[in-house]
Structures are given as C-alpha cells and as structure tokens.
Motif scaffolding. Structure first.
Motif, PDB file in Angstrom:
ATOM      1  N   LYS A 110     -61.687 -72.575  29.433  1.00 47.28           N
ATOM      2  CA  LYS A 110     -62.610 -73.521  30.067  1.00 47.28           C
ATOM      3  C   LYS A 110     -63.742 -73.905  29.118  1.00 47.28           C
ATOM      4  CE  LYS A 110     -62.119 -72.435  35.005  1.00 47.28           C
ATOM      5  NZ  LYS A 110     -62.815 -71.847  36.188  1.00 47.28           N
ATOM      6  N   LYS A 111     -64.343 -72.901  28.490  1.00 41.13           N
ATOM      7  CA  LYS A 111     -65.458 -73.159  27.572  1.00 41.13           C
ATOM      8  C   LYS A 111     -65.015 -74.035  26.408  1.00 41.13           C
ATOM      9  CE  LYS A 111     -68.399 -69.068  28.183  1.00 41.13           C
ATOM     10  NZ  LYS A 111     -68.941 -67.864  27.490  1.00 41.13           N
ATOM     11  N   MET A 112     -63.823 -73.761  25.893  1.00 40.24           N
ATOM     12  CA  MET A 112     -63.325 -74.516  24.754  1.00 40.24           C
ATOM     13  C   MET A 112     -63.133 -75.984  25.107  1.00 40.24           C
ATOM     14  SD  MET A 112     -59.613 -74.486  23.023  1.00 40.24           S
ATOM     15  CE  MET A 112     -59.115 -75.124  24.603  1.00 40.24           C
ATOM     16  N   VAL A 113     -62.542 -76.243  26.253  1.00 42.67           N
ATOM     17  CA  VAL A 113     -62.299 -77.624  26.672  1.00 42.67           C
ATOM     18  C   VAL A 113     -63.617 -78.356  26.887  1.00 42.67           C
ATOM     19  CG1 VAL A 113     -61.457 -79.051  28.584  1.00 42.67           C
ATOM     20  CG2 VAL A 113     -59.984 -77.283  27.594  1.00 42.67           C
ATOM     21  N   GLU A 114     -64.591 -77.687  27.481  1.00 41.54           N
ATOM     22  CA  GLU A 114     -65.902 -78.311  27.666  1.00 41.54           C
ATOM     23  C   GLU A 114     -66.558 -78.628  26.324  1.00 41.54           C
ATOM     24  OE1 GLU A 114     -67.210 -79.462  30.505  1.00 41.54           O
ATOM     25  OE2 GLU A 114     -65.239 -78.875  31.279  1.00 41.54           O
ATOM     26  N   ARG A 115     -66.397 -77.714  25.376  1.00 44.79           N
ATOM     27  CA  ARG A 115     -66.941 -77.932  24.040  1.00 44.79           C
ATOM     28  C   ARG A 115     -66.245 -79.105  23.359  1.00 44.79           C
ATOM     29  NH1 ARG A 115     -71.028 -78.269  20.704  1.00 44.79           N
ATOM     30  NH2 ARG A 115     -70.641 -77.507  18.605  1.00 44.79           N
ATOM     31  N   LEU A 116     -64.928 -79.188  23.515  1.00 46.16           N
ATOM     32  CA  LEU A 116     -64.173 -80.295  22.918  1.00 46.16           C
ATOM     33  C   LEU A 116     -64.588 -81.638  23.515  1.00 46.16           C
ATOM     34  CD1 LEU A 116     -60.544 -78.883  22.577  1.00 46.16           C
ATOM     35  CD2 LEU A 116     -62.135 -79.453  20.730  1.00 46.16           C
ATOM     36  N   LYS A 117     -64.905 -81.644  24.789  1.00 38.62           N
ATOM     37  CA  LYS A 117     -65.342 -82.892  25.435  1.00 38.62           C
ATOM     38  C   LYS A 117     -66.651 -83.383  24.835  1.00 38.62           C
ATOM     39  CE  LYS A 117     -63.036 -82.176  29.886  1.00 38.62           C
ATOM     40  NZ  LYS A 117     -63.216 -81.849  31.328  1.00 38.62           N
ATOM     41  N   THR A 118     -67.465 -82.434  24.376  1.00 32.61           N
ATOM     42  CA  THR A 118     -68.726 -82.791  23.729  1.00 32.61           C
ATOM     43  C   THR A 118     -68.480 -83.269  22.301  1.00 32.61           C
ATOM     44  OG1 THR A 118     -69.944 -81.169  25.047  1.00 32.61           O
ATOM     45  CG2 THR A 118     -71.002 -81.942  23.025  1.00 32.61           C
ATOM     46  N   LEU A 119     -67.630 -82.539  21.585  1.00 29.05           N
ATOM     47  CA  LEU A 119     -67.349 -82.873  20.193  1.00 29.05           C
ATOM     48  C   LEU A 119     -66.489 -84.122  20.044  1.00 29.05           C
ATOM     49  CD1 LEU A 119     -66.533 -79.284  18.860  1.00 29.05           C
ATOM     50  CD2 LEU A 119     -68.610 -80.607  18.385  1.00 29.05           C
ATOM     51  N   HIS A 120     -65.565 -84.307  20.994  1.00 28.88           N
ATOM     52  CA  HIS A 120     -64.613 -85.417  20.930  1.00 28.88           C
ATOM     53  C   HIS A 120     -64.542 -86.103  22.303  1.00 28.88           C
ATOM     54  CE1 HIS A 120     -63.105 -83.984  17.019  1.00 28.88           C
ATOM     55  NE2 HIS A 120     -63.180 -82.781  17.532  1.00 28.88           N
ATOM     56  N   PRO A 121     -65.564 -86.887  22.621  1.00 27.27           N
ATOM     57  CA  PRO A 121     -65.654 -87.476  23.965  1.00 27.27           C
ATOM     58  C   PRO A 121     -64.489 -88.394  24.344  1.00 27.27           C
ATOM     59  CG  PRO A 121     -67.277 -88.442  22.472  1.00 27.27           C
ATOM     60  CD  PRO A 121     -66.712 -87.260  21.776  1.00 27.27           C
ATOM     61  N   TYR A 122     -63.774 -88.921  23.364  1.00 26.19           N
ATOM     62  CA  TYR A 122     -62.672 -89.836  23.681  1.00 26.19           C
ATOM     63  C   TYR A 122     -61.299 -89.172  23.543  1.00 26.19           C
ATOM     64  CZ  TYR A 122     -66.475 -93.166  23.302  1.00 26.19           C
ATOM     65  OH  TYR A 122     -67.682 -93.820  23.483  1.00 26.19           O
ATOM     66  N   LEU A 123     -61.298 -87.867  23.348  1.00 26.19           N
ATOM     67  CA  LEU A 123     -60.031 -87.144  23.231  1.00 26.19           C
ATOM     68  C   LEU A 123     -59.349 -87.054  24.588  1.00 26.19           C
ATOM     69  CD1 LEU A 123     -58.080 -85.326  21.545  1.00 26.19           C
ATOM     70  CD2 LEU A 123     -59.489 -83.382  22.277  1.00 26.19           C
ATOM     71  N   HIS A 124     -58.047 -87.356  24.599  1.00 29.06           N
ATOM     72  CA  HIS A 124     -57.276 -87.242  25.840  1.00 29.06           C
ATOM     73  C   HIS A 124     -56.720 -85.822  25.929  1.00 29.06           C
ATOM     74  CE1 HIS A 124     -53.486 -88.401  28.349  1.00 29.06           C
ATOM     75  NE2 HIS A 124     -54.394 -87.742  29.063  1.00 29.06           N
ATOM     76  N   ILE A 125     -57.279 -85.024  26.835  1.00 25.53           N
ATOM     77  CA  ILE A 125     -56.807 -83.653  27.036  1.00 25.53           C
ATOM     78  C   ILE A 125     -55.748 -83.678  28.135  1.00 25.53           C
ATOM     79  CG2 ILE A 125     -57.455 -81.312  27.704  1.00 25.53           C
ATOM     80  CD1 ILE A 125     -60.227 -81.878  26.495  1.00 25.53           C
ATOM     81  N   ALA A 126     -54.501 -83.480  27.723  1.00 23.20           N
ATOM     82  CA  ALA A 126     -53.379 -83.548  28.671  1.00 23.20           C
ATOM     83  C   ALA A 126     -53.421 -82.377  29.646  1.00 23.20           C
ATOM     84  CB  ALA A 126     -52.057 -83.554  27.906  1.00 23.20           C
ATOM     85  N   GLY A 127     -53.938 -81.248  29.196  1.00 21.09           N
ATOM     86  CA  GLY A 127     -54.031 -80.079  30.062  1.00 21.09           C
ATOM     87  C   GLY A 127     -54.378 -78.833  29.278  1.00 21.09           C
ATOM     88  N   ARG A 128     -54.569 -77.757  30.011  1.00 21.14           N
ATOM     89  CA  ARG A 128     -54.846 -76.465  29.396  1.00 21.14           C
ATOM     90  C   ARG A 128     -54.316 -75.378  30.322  1.00 21.14           C
ATOM     91  NH1 ARG A 128     -58.296 -73.277  31.813  1.00 21.14           N
ATOM     92  NH2 ARG A 128     -59.626 -74.116  33.454  1.00 21.14           N
ATOM     93  N   HIS A 129     -54.038 -74.210  29.750  1.00 21.80           N
ATOM     94  CA  HIS A 129     -53.610 -73.065  30.552  1.00 21.80           C
ATOM     95  C   HIS A 129     -53.955 -71.800  29.787  1.00 21.80           C
ATOM     96  CE1 HIS A 129     -51.188 -70.302  32.922  1.00 21.80           C
ATOM     97  NE2 HIS A 129     -50.992 -71.261  33.797  1.00 21.80           N
ATOM     98  N   HIS A 130     -54.439 -70.804  30.484  1.00 21.93           N
ATOM     99  CA  HIS A 130     -54.785 -69.539  29.829  1.00 21.93           C
ATOM    100  C   HIS A 130     -53.527 -68.857  29.292  1.00 21.93           C
ATOM    101  CE1 HIS A 130     -53.157 -67.073  33.071  1.00 21.93           C
ATOM    102  NE2 HIS A 130     -53.756 -67.886  33.936  1.00 21.93           N
ATOM    103  N   GLY A 131     -53.724 -67.831  28.488  1.00 17.42           N
ATOM    104  CA  GLY A 131     -52.595 -67.189  27.826  1.00 17.42           C
ATOM    105  C   GLY A 131     -52.067 -65.941  28.498  1.00 17.42           C
ATOM    106  N   PHE A 132     -52.565 -65.629  29.681  1.00 15.41           N
ATOM    107  CA  PHE A 132     -52.141 -64.401  30.345  1.00 15.41           C
ATOM    108  C   PHE A 132     -51.004 -64.688  31.340  1.00 15.41           C
ATOM    109  CE2 PHE A 132     -56.219 -63.513  28.571  1.00 15.41           C
ATOM    110  CZ  PHE A 132     -56.145 -62.188  28.167  1.00 15.41           C
ATOM    111  N   PHE A 133     -49.821 -64.819  30.782  1.00 17.05           N
ATOM    112  CA  PHE A 133     -48.629 -65.079  31.594  1.00 17.05           C
ATOM    113  C   PHE A 133     -47.418 -64.524  30.861  1.00 17.05           C
ATOM    114  CE2 PHE A 133     -49.232 -68.645  28.705  1.00 17.05           C
ATOM    115  CZ  PHE A 133     -47.963 -68.843  28.183  1.00 17.05           C
ATOM    116  N   GLU A 134     -46.333 -64.335  31.581  1.00 15.26           N
ATOM    117  CA  GLU A 134     -45.084 -63.877  30.980  1.00 15.26           C
ATOM    118  C   GLU A 134     -44.421 -65.055  30.278  1.00 15.26           C
ATOM    119  OE1 GLU A 134     -44.025 -60.767  30.870  1.00 15.26           O
ATOM    120  OE2 GLU A 134     -45.812 -60.120  32.001  1.00 15.26           O
ATOM    121  N   LEU A 135     -43.837 -64.815  29.126  1.00 16.82           N
ATOM    122  CA  LEU A 135     -43.218 -65.904  28.372  1.00 16.82           C
ATOM    123  C   LEU A 135     -42.106 -66.590  29.161  1.00 16.82           C
ATOM    124  CD1 LEU A 135     -42.986 -64.427  24.747  1.00 16.82           C
ATOM    125  CD2 LEU A 135     -44.726 -65.945  25.703  1.00 16.82           C
ATOM    126  N   GLU A 136     -41.497 -65.859  30.086  1.00 13.81           N
ATOM    127  CA  GLU A 136     -40.403 -66.432  30.879  1.00 13.81           C
ATOM    128  C   GLU A 136     -40.908 -67.260  32.058  1.00 13.81           C
ATOM    129  OE1 GLU A 136     -40.694 -63.209  30.053  1.00 13.81           O
ATOM    130  OE2 GLU A 136     -39.255 -63.265  28.403  1.00 13.81           O
TER     131      GLU A 136
END
Length: 234
Positions: A110-136
């Motif tokens: 969440k923090k990273m995406v908010e920071r990116l919105k500040t650094l790159h206001p016109y960047l299209h963020i398709a989505g995000r997901h945390h890394g705590f999940f099973e690979l399957e």
C-alpha cells in the motif's frame, strides 16, 4: 558457473532491447542475478533451470562484475535491478503503459503504491497484491491476468519470484516480468538504499548488511562465490 550474464550497459539494454520488446508486446522475463543467486543456481538444478529461462540475466551485484574481470570476461557495468525497475516505471508512465506490483507485505504494498502515485502521477497502476500467498493460489494469477498489465514487477524474493514467473509465464500473451527482491520496501521508505558514496565505492552490500544484520548468512554466500572464482573452483 553456467549462468549466461548479459554484457551490456543499462542504457543499451533499455534502448536496444527492452523498450522495443515492450512496444511490440513481446513477452520478456528478466532475472536480476547477484552472487547469492548464482550460488543458489549452482546448488539447485531446478532453480538454475528457472533462471536460465530468462530472456535477460543482468549482473545485479558488484561481485558479479568483479568475478567477470577475474576470469578475463569483463562485464561492462553492473546493472542494478532497482535502477532498472525505476527506469521502466518512468518509461511506463511516459508511454501510458500499465504496471502490476506483486509482493511484499500488505502494508508495504500500500505504501509503495501511494509513493508511486506521488512520484509518477500519470502512471497507470493495473493492480497490486501482497506476497503472502501460496504459489499455487489461482486467485492471484487470475487477478494479474484480468488486469492485462504491460509490466509485472514481482517482489517475492528468490527463489519464489522466479518460481512464480516461470510457473505462469505461458498463461500471458504479453508483458515484461521482472523479479525485484526487496525493491518495494525501498520505494515505500521501509528500507533506505545505500548513499551514493557507498554505491560508488561498490560497498552497497556492506551498507545493507550493517542496516540489516539478519542478512549476514546471505553475505557468506557472496564470499563463497568470490573464493570459488579466485581459486577457479567453479
């Protein structure tokens, strides 16, 4: 050690290869390899196979560049994964391309995406997901597929990020996939990158070890790698 490293400058890689491939929607898999990853590949054939599937294996580590000089096959320059990622994000903003960010904790994500919105206001963020999940876990891959991103940055750490990319790569019809380790933590401000002086002195690895003492076991692999190169016991 049977790892075919790219021998180009970062600018050459971007302008001659990555930018054209992104424009042509040609699927691309990048591994940012340091001595630790090379040693992991040496010790695990399955993991080595995942690494060698990459279209580009970049020398993300001072130790790799030093080793290349010792074996008389000098690599032009270190291509830091973090720097390459930030250049690609800037390019995505300029070209109106979309990025998906997979990995890190929910809070860091969440923090990273908010920071990116500040650094790159016109960047299209398709989505995000945390890394705590099973690979399957199919819900995660379906979420990424449905967003149809142009660039997918995977911060699951090695070997999980290479496992995830190689496991699902063929399900996509486009996209640049890049494992980026702990880069999301840096963008989010949770971890500070080494000051410029440390980087210029090629001591970024030492700075990170001082700041994150739990990394000491990983540093031992770097020393083992260098000893093998020096003693020619590849």
């Amino acid at each position: 050690m049977d790892i075919p490293f790219l021998n180009l400058t970062q600018q050459q890689l971007l302008e001659k290869h990555l930018y054209p491939r992104i424009t042509e929607e040609k699927k691309t898999y990048i591994v940012t390899a340091n001595p630790e990853i090379v040693m992991k590949a040496k010790e695990n054939e399955k993991y080595k196979g995942m690494v060698k599937q990459a279209d580009f294996i970049i020398p993300d580590g001072t130790g790799i560049v030093m080793a290349s000089k010792l074996i008389k096959q000098p690599i032009q320059e270190r291509v830091a994964g973090f720097d390459l990622m930030t250049h690609l994000i800037g390019y995505a903003e300029d070209q109106q391309l979309s990025c998906f960010f997979l990995g890190a904790s929910e809070e860091v994500s969440k923090k990273m995406v908010e920071r990116l919105k500040t650094l790159h206001p016109y960047l299209h963020i398709a989505g995000r997901h945390h890394g705590f999940f099973e690979l399957e876990d199919r819900t995660v891959i379906e979420e990424v597929l449905d967003s149809r991103p142009d660039l997918i940055f995977v911060a699951l750490g090695s070997p999980r990020q290479e496992e995830w990319i190689t496991k699902y790569f063929n399900e996509f019809d486009k996209g640049l996939f890049m494992g980026v380790g702990g880069s999301f933590d840096v963008i989010a401000g949770e971890v500070k990158r080494a000051p410029k002086l440390w980087v210029n002195l090629q001591l970024e690895w030492l700075y990170r070890t001082i700041k994150q003492p739990f990394r000491w076991k990983r540093i031992l692999k770097v020393f083992e790698f260098m000893f093998r190169i020096i003693l020619k016991k590849y």
